[in-house]
Scaffold this motif. Structure first.
Motif, PDB file in Angstrom:
ATOM      1  N   GLN A   1      29.750  73.768  72.614  1.00 12.08           N
ATOM      2  CA  GLN A   1      29.714  74.702  73.747  1.00 12.08           C
ATOM      3  C   GLN A   1      29.483  76.117  73.245  1.00 12.08           C
ATOM      4  O   GLN A   1      28.678  76.859  73.816  1.00 12.08           O
ATOM      5  CB  GLN A   1      31.042  74.679  74.503  1.00 12.08           C
ATOM      6  N   GLN A   2      30.195  76.508  72.203  1.00 11.01           N
ATOM      7  CA  GLN A   2      30.062  77.862  71.654  1.00 11.01           C
ATOM      8  C   GLN A   2      28.647  78.133  71.161  1.00 11.01           C
ATOM      9  O   GLN A   2      28.165  79.255  71.226  1.00 11.01           O
ATOM     10  CB  GLN A   2      31.070  78.084  70.527  1.00 11.01           C
ATOM     11  N   ASP A   3      27.971  77.078  70.697  1.00  8.32           N
ATOM     12  CA  ASP A   3      26.591  77.224  70.231  1.00  8.32           C
ATOM     13  C   ASP A   3      25.576  77.023  71.350  1.00  8.32           C
ATOM     14  O   ASP A   3      24.372  76.968  71.111  1.00  8.32           O
ATOM     15  CB  ASP A   3      26.310  76.232  69.093  1.00  8.32           C
ATOM     16  N   ASN A   4      26.058  76.903  72.597  1.00  4.90           N
ATOM     17  CA  ASN A   4      25.221  76.752  73.784  1.00  4.90           C
ATOM     18  C   ASN A   4      24.384  75.471  73.761  1.00  4.90           C
ATOM     19  O   ASN A   4      23.312  75.417  74.325  1.00  4.90           O
ATOM     20  CB  ASN A   4      24.319  77.981  73.987  1.00  4.90           C
TER      21      ASN A   4
ATOM     22  N   LYS B   1      33.916  71.689  71.789  1.00  3.01           N
ATOM     23  CA  LYS B   1      34.140  73.137  71.895  1.00  3.01           C
ATOM     24  C   LYS B   1      33.132  73.905  71.035  1.00  3.01           C
ATOM     25  O   LYS B   1      32.555  74.904  71.472  1.00  3.01           O
ATOM     26  CB  LYS B   1      35.574  73.471  71.487  1.00  3.01           C
ATOM     27  N   GLU B   2      32.909  73.431  69.811  1.00  2.00           N
ATOM     28  CA  GLU B   2      31.938  74.091  68.929  1.00  2.00           C
ATOM     29  C   GLU B   2      30.524  73.988  69.493  1.00  2.00           C
ATOM     30  O   GLU B   2      29.757  74.957  69.440  1.00  2.00           O
ATOM     31  CB  GLU B   2      31.997  73.491  67.528  1.00  2.00           C
TER      32      GLU B   2
END
Length: 119
Positions: free
Chosen positions: A59-62, A56-57
């Motif tokens: 993903q959040q950082d692309n 998830k982290e």
């Protein structure tokens, strides 16, 4: 939002991909997409909860893309995003250095075993 200040570029890198699990997850994704169950198999000491949190982290950082295939049963895969692909050289170098270092430790008589040798 308070401005985040870094002293050197590697701090920014480590803020995104640092920690115990993220580099291992990313090295496993550099060869192609993986289902969560595959990642759990490849990283046997990580818990499902920690894997989900780290993905998830990322993903959040692309860095990582999550693709959901609308089928029964639902299929979810993770892969490096286009932006995450820019880490390719860094990830390869980290994996190669670790393999070389493990071989050095073995040659020094240290009790170590590397299951997957990538060099």
């Amino acid at each position: 939002m308070e401005k985040k200040i870094y002293n050197i570029g590697v701090e920014v890198t480590m803020d995104v991909i640092g920690g115990k699990w993220k580099p291992i997850i990313l090295c496993n994704l550099r060869h192609g997409e993986k289902r969560p169950s595959e990642l759990l198999h490849l990283i046997p000491n990580i818990s499902q909860k920690m894997l989900n949190q780290e993905l998830k982290e990322l993903q959040q950082d692309n860095i990582v893309d999550r693709t959901v295939y609308n089928q029964v049963p639902l299929k979810v895969v993770y892969s490096l995003s286009d932006y995450g692909q820019t880490l390719g050289t860094i990830l390869t170098d980290l994996c190669d250095w670790g393999t070389m270092h493990a071989q050095t430790l073995e040659s020094e008589g240290k009790n170590i075993e590397l299951l997957e040798k990538e060099i």
